[in-house]
Enzyme design. Sequence first.
Site, PDB file in Angstrom:
ATOM      1  N   LEU A   1       0.857  -1.181   0.000  1.00 37.81           N
ATOM      2  CA  LEU A   1       0.000   0.000   0.000  1.00 37.81           C
ATOM      3  C   LEU A   1       0.893   1.231   0.000  1.00 37.81           C
ATOM      4  O   LEU A   1       1.571   1.518   0.983  1.00 37.81           O
ATOM      5  CB  LEU A   1      -0.920   0.007   1.224  1.00 37.81           C
ATOM      6  CG  LEU A   1      -2.232  -0.804   1.103  1.00 37.81           C
ATOM      7  CD1 LEU A   1      -1.952  -2.288   0.936  1.00 37.81           C
ATOM      8  CD2 LEU A   1      -3.132  -0.569   2.307  1.00 37.81           C
TER       9      LEU A   1
ATOM     10  N   LYS B  91      -9.011   2.952   6.526  1.00 40.64           N
ATOM     11  CA  LYS B  91      -7.944   1.946   6.462  1.00 40.64           C
ATOM     12  C   LYS B  91      -8.534   0.552   6.235  1.00 40.64           C
ATOM     13  O   LYS B  91      -7.970  -0.256   5.475  1.00 40.64           O
ATOM     14  CB  LYS B  91      -7.122   1.967   7.756  1.00 40.64           C
ATOM     15  CG  LYS B  91      -6.290   3.223   7.953  1.00 40.64           C
ATOM     16  CD  LYS B  91      -5.158   3.288   6.939  1.00 40.64           C
ATOM     17  CE  LYS B  91      -4.260   4.488   7.154  1.00 40.64           C
ATOM     18  NZ  LYS B  91      -3.475   4.398   8.392  1.00 40.64           N
TER      19      LYS B  91
ATOM     20  N   GLY C  68       3.012   0.516   5.654  1.00 43.59           N
ATOM     21  CA  GLY C  68       4.067   1.257   6.339  1.00 43.59           C
ATOM     22  C   GLY C  68       3.670   1.709   7.729  1.00 43.59           C
ATOM     23  O   GLY C  68       4.280   2.630   8.282  1.00 43.59           O
TER      24      GLY C  68
ATOM     25  N   GLN D 101      -3.117   4.040  14.398  1.00 40.23           N
ATOM     26  CA  GLN D 101      -2.101   2.990  14.461  1.00 40.23           C
ATOM     27  C   GLN D 101      -1.785   2.549  15.892  1.00 40.23           C
ATOM     28  O   GLN D 101      -0.700   2.066  16.175  1.00 40.23           O
ATOM     29  CB  GLN D 101      -0.826   3.459  13.749  1.00 40.23           C
ATOM     30  CG  GLN D 101      -1.041   3.672  12.258  1.00 40.23           C
ATOM     31  CD  GLN D 101       0.174   4.223  11.544  1.00 40.23           C
ATOM     32  OE1 GLN D 101       1.294   4.119  12.029  1.00 40.23           O
ATOM     33  NE2 GLN D 101      -0.038   4.829  10.381  1.00 40.23           N
TER      34      GLN D 101
ATOM     35  N   CYS E 137      12.755  18.974 -16.003  1.00 43.24           N
ATOM     36  CA  CYS E 137      13.484  17.848 -15.421  1.00 43.24           C
ATOM     37  C   CYS E 137      13.735  16.859 -16.547  1.00 43.24           C
ATOM     38  O   CYS E 137      13.310  17.083 -17.682  1.00 43.24           O
ATOM     39  CB  CYS E 137      12.707  17.199 -14.274  1.00 43.24           C
ATOM     40  SG  CYS E 137      11.101  16.539 -14.764  1.00 43.24           S
TER      41      CYS E 137
END
Length: 485
Positions: A191, A273, A295, A304, A458
């Site tokens: 993810l 989530k 993560g 979390q 760039c």
Amino acid sequence: MIEKEIETQKFIVKYFTEIMIKGDRAKKQMLNQLLMNLQKISKEISDEIVLKKFFDKIELVTPLKYAASLKEKLLQTSGIDQVLEAIQINEMDSLDKIKVEVNRYMANTIIDKTFVVRAKRVGTQDFKSIDIEQTVGGYMLAHNNTRGVDLRNAEVTIKLELEHNKLNIITEKYKGLGGFPLGAQGEILSLMSGGFDSTVASYLSIKRGLKTHFVFFNLGGIAHEIGVKQVSWYLWNKFASSHRVSFITIPFEDVVGQIFKDISPSYMGVMLKRLMIKAAQEVAKNMSIDAIITGESVAQVSSQTLRNLSLIDSASDMLILRPLAFMSKPEIIDIATKIGTKKFAEAMPEYCGVISQNPVTHGSFDRVEKEAKKFDYTVLDIAIKNAKIKNIDEVLDDVCEVGSLEVVSSVGENEIIIDIRQSEDSFNHQTNVLKIPFYNLKKEFKKLDNSKTYLLYCDKGVLSQLHGQYLKDEEKYTNIKVFRP
């Protein structure tokens, strides 16, 4: 600096220690996987690179012009403990030949220094390793202005490896990435939000030998999608280019809208989530992938906490890995700095679609089930159905299509080029050029003359679209274009 009079460069790859202690079957499979990975990587550099596999190493011989590129790739390939740079000399069947050749290449490294010679030997010769060390050391001591031989604390160690009649003079030793060969441990779906945490988690997954695919949940930010594609491509190109992986974009704008309609404010973050995990699980199953990686780090944000992570996991019956679970933010940022994703994370435009008011930090399983029953899952099903899958090596091709900035190939009146590349490369054949690296663009742009139009440049146009789009959407600037000469 060693003056090479040869036209080829040799690299000796030493395997990651954990591979060598595996059982015979697992070890054989991993070493074969590493060989295949190196064959693909080297072939992309040049067909002239020659590889040879041994029980304890892989040797690669390349023309000098490809040596720097090959070394860089070797140091970014998982499964490698050390990369040795060597000079290879053939037909070394006597001590007299060996001492002369070693002195020829290594004499300039021991001037006014103490030194010692260390040798390893494979094959049947009429002399031993210690004979090589003593003969070479004595010859070099007699023919050079040194501070003598020091067996314990020498300033210079000359490392020699003799294989039958082939002599390798080890000139440099580099620490490899470690880990297991990519593809040796299956596949996983990461993810990816593009920030510090998701990029580091993906890197650790790649390093452990997992073929890592990326899924991005678009909450409504075009610039965010471009940025996540760019950093995902960077990770793949730097550490995982031996394998083709997928980048999946799932449109989550309507899912976010439905959350606002159906879910109590304090549970919005947890529900978002859970829905991401549900969607990722469906994508993973369709791709025959066995696990998901995120993560998340325990207690880093309200969603979390240990309880909330458990509530999130209960939405899925698939294995969810969290390699950062017990890492602090400074530890994560240190890894991001090391692998080169820090600048991307710092400059990543964020789009926060759901902000819980007084978010729950110790949610209830009963309450989350009640909240889940209130949600209209047809919206989630539609989002999954509309997911777009791209090969990772193709995502840069459509980045400019995602962005809406005008692309120009020439500089008009009252227009100024801004070179946003991180490197120090100069912009040739152009005047009116400002050098502002992409990670400073937001801060510096507000100082510029707003009456002029600025053309962002760039190498591929990706970062230009990303940061130009951000300045347009978030800062409301209209005097920006992308420059592609």
